[in-house]
Design a protein around this motif. Structure first.
Motif, mmCIF file in Angstrom:
data_model
loop_
_atom_site.group_PDB
_atom_site.id
_atom_site.type_symbol
_atom_site.label_atom_id
_atom_site.label_comp_id
_atom_site.label_asym_id
_atom_site.label_seq_id
_atom_site.Cartn_x
_atom_site.Cartn_y
_atom_site.Cartn_z
ATOM 1 N N LEU A 154 0.855 -1.185 0.000
ATOM 2 C CA LEU A 154 0.000 0.000 0.000
ATOM 3 C C LEU A 154 0.892 1.236 0.000
ATOM 4 O O LEU A 154 1.665 1.448 0.933
ATOM 5 C CB LEU A 154 -0.887 -0.024 1.250
ATOM 6 N N ASP A 155 0.818 2.064 -1.054
ATOM 7 C CA ASP A 155 1.699 3.236 -1.088
ATOM 8 C C ASP A 155 1.086 4.378 -0.273
ATOM 9 O O ASP A 155 -0.010 4.262 0.289
ATOM 10 C CB ASP A 155 2.002 3.664 -2.528
ATOM 11 N N GLY A 156 1.816 5.498 -0.208
ATOM 12 C CA GLY A 156 1.399 6.577 0.662
ATOM 13 C C GLY A 156 0.064 7.190 0.290
ATOM 14 O O GLY A 156 -0.756 7.513 1.156
ATOM 15 N N LEU A 157 -0.188 7.370 -1.015
ATOM 16 C CA LEU A 157 -1.457 7.945 -1.442
ATOM 17 C C LEU A 157 -2.623 7.020 -1.108
ATOM 18 O O LEU A 157 -3.693 7.470 -0.675
ATOM 19 C CB LEU A 157 -1.416 8.243 -2.939
ATOM 20 N N GLU A 158 -2.430 5.725 -1.316
ATOM 21 C CA GLU A 158 -3.485 4.760 -0.983
ATOM 22 C C GLU A 158 -3.734 4.743 0.519
ATOM 23 O O GLU A 158 -4.888 4.657 0.971
ATOM 24 C CB GLU A 158 -3.094 3.371 -1.490
ATOM 25 N N LEU A 159 -2.667 4.828 1.302
ATOM 26 C CA LEU A 159 -2.830 4.862 2.755
ATOM 27 C C LEU A 159 -3.588 6.121 3.179
ATOM 28 O O LEU A 159 -4.463 6.067 4.065
ATOM 29 C CB LEU A 159 -1.465 4.814 3.440
ATOM 30 N N ALA A 160 -3.286 7.254 2.555
ATOM 31 C CA ALA A 160 -3.989 8.493 2.895
ATOM 32 C C ALA A 160 -5.484 8.363 2.624
ATOM 33 O O ALA A 160 -6.311 8.871 3.391
ATOM 34 C CB ALA A 160 -3.399 9.659 2.106
ATOM 35 N N ARG A 161 -5.850 7.680 1.541
ATOM 36 C CA ARG A 161 -7.278 7.481 1.245
ATOM 37 C C ARG A 161 -7.930 6.599 2.301
ATOM 38 O O ARG A 161 -9.089 6.820 2.675
ATOM 39 C CB ARG A 161 -7.438 6.874 -0.144
ATOM 40 N N VAL A 162 -7.190 5.608 2.785
ATOM 41 C CA VAL A 162 -7.721 4.766 3.855
ATOM 42 C C VAL A 162 -7.917 5.589 5.119
ATOM 43 O O VAL A 162 -8.942 5.476 5.813
ATOM 44 C CB VAL A 162 -6.774 3.568 4.122
ATOM 45 N N LEU A 163 -6.960 6.444 5.435
ATOM 46 C CA LEU A 163 -7.054 7.279 6.635
ATOM 47 C C LEU A 163 -8.254 8.225 6.552
ATOM 48 O O LEU A 163 -8.927 8.478 7.554
ATOM 49 C CB LEU A 163 -5.769 8.084 6.832
ATOM 50 N N ASN A 164 -8.534 8.742 5.353
ATOM 51 C CA ASN A 164 -9.656 9.664 5.197
ATOM 52 C C ASN A 164 -11.001 9.004 5.513
ATOM 53 O O ASN A 164 -11.974 9.696 5.815
ATOM 54 C CB ASN A 164 -9.690 10.228 3.773
ATOM 55 N N ALA A 165 -11.043 7.680 5.423
ATOM 56 C CA ALA A 165 -12.282 6.960 5.716
ATOM 57 C C ALA A 165 -12.457 6.680 7.208
ATOM 58 O O ALA A 165 -13.516 6.209 7.631
ATOM 59 C CB ALA A 165 -12.315 5.640 4.938
ATOM 60 N N MET A 166 -11.433 6.968 8.000
ATOM 61 C CA MET A 166 -11.531 6.742 9.445
ATOM 62 C C MET A 166 -12.454 7.777 10.080
ATOM 63 O O MET A 166 -12.691 8.850 9.525
ATOM 64 C CB MET A 166 -10.135 6.818 10.080
#
Length: 292
Positions: A66-78
């Motif tokens: 999971l790259d940084g941009l994908e991780l940021a999208r996951v974080l936005n869903a928290m």
């Protein structure tokens, strides 16, 4: 603050953690070598009240899995996403970082003063969230549309409580342009040119995207080629080839053409009434920018 540094390269991760630890505002630096470990730390801090919450994530972009941009999208869903600052050796992903709501975009090699600036933005963001959560003070009227958004919600980078920041690439340097400094936006194909009092900046974002994102912030489409800050309009008048709007006064004022398609809607907005739905797709003649 408690910060989380994420980078798959150990030397880079150690350097980032060291520089963050030197800032007096940082109490704890957590580290993770990949997105999986970062998510474990974040979920653990939110599930266990005895653990310090993560105030900001400093995140590399190019990582295996999971790259940084994908991780940021996951974080936005928290439910309560932490702000994200990207730290990368690549200068070609600033627009992508903007799309996922990054607070800042830092290029390696890192400098202490740039890290300090990112922490300044983080502190300002947390203060704005606390003010939003506290609600309006005495004598203030609640905004239409319901209660304030949860403290963790964010949809775009901010410089103040309601101001986005647009990352602009120039000669290997990422400059952050506050939306509030933009007078109008000019369409140039799939790009947009942001015009400010200090000059202009070309970004790889279609004007149609900015129109959707910035409508509630007071930007209005007046032409297929122009999006303008409504608050800066000082005059709407008829010219030889149609209507034009004037932005500002004095030597720095600018006049821009208004297409036939957008004239009626703009008049209604300026009179304090909502525009009617647009019909048809043909614009009037495209006039040039006429500086005054």
């Amino acid at each position: 603050m408690t910060v989380l540094a994420v980078d798959d390269e150990e030397p880079a991760l150690l350097e980032l953690a060291h520089l963050l630890g030197e800032d007096p505002r940082v109490d704890t630096v957590l580290t993770a070598p990949d997105a999986t470990e970062a998510l474990r730390i974040l979920h653990g801090s939110q599930a266990d009240a005895s653990k310090p919450g993560v105030d900001v994530v400093f995140l590399d972009i190019r990582m295996p899995g999971l790259d940084g941009l994908e991780l940021a999208r996951v974080l936005n869903a928290m439910a309560d996403p932490p702000p994200v600052v990207f730290v990368t050796a690549h200068d070609d992903r600033a627009v992508d970082a903007y799309e996922v709501g990054a607070v800042d975009y830092l290029l390696k090699p890192l400098r202490s003063e740039r890290l300090a600036g990112s922490l300044d933005r983080t502190v300002a963001l947390h203060a704005a969230r606390r003010a939003e959560t506290a609600g309006p003070g005495p004598g203030h009227t609640a905004r239409p549309g319901g209660p304030p958004a949860p403290a963790g919600r964010r949809s775009a980078p901010v410089a103040t409580s309601d101001d986005e920041v647009v990352p602009v690439e120039l000669a290997g340097t990422t400059k952050l342009v506050p939306r509030s400094s933009i007078r109008f936006v000019e369409a140039q194909g799939d790009y947009a040119r942001l015009h400010t009092n200090d000059g202009s900046h070309l970004v790889r974002i279609p004007v149609s995207v900015l129109e959707d994102r910035w409508g509630e912030a007071g930007f209005v489409r007046i032409h297929r080629a122009y999006l303008v800050a409504l608050a800066l309009i000082t005059e709407l008048r008829m010219s030889g080839s149609g209507y034009v709007v004037r932005l500002g006064n004095g030597p720095g004022a600018v006049e821009l053409p208004v297409s036939r398609r957008h004239t009626a809607g703009l008049k209604r907005i300026l009179r304090g009434r909502p525009p009617r739905p647009q019909r048809g797709t043909d614009d009037g003649p495209d006039g040039p920018v006429l500086p005054r």
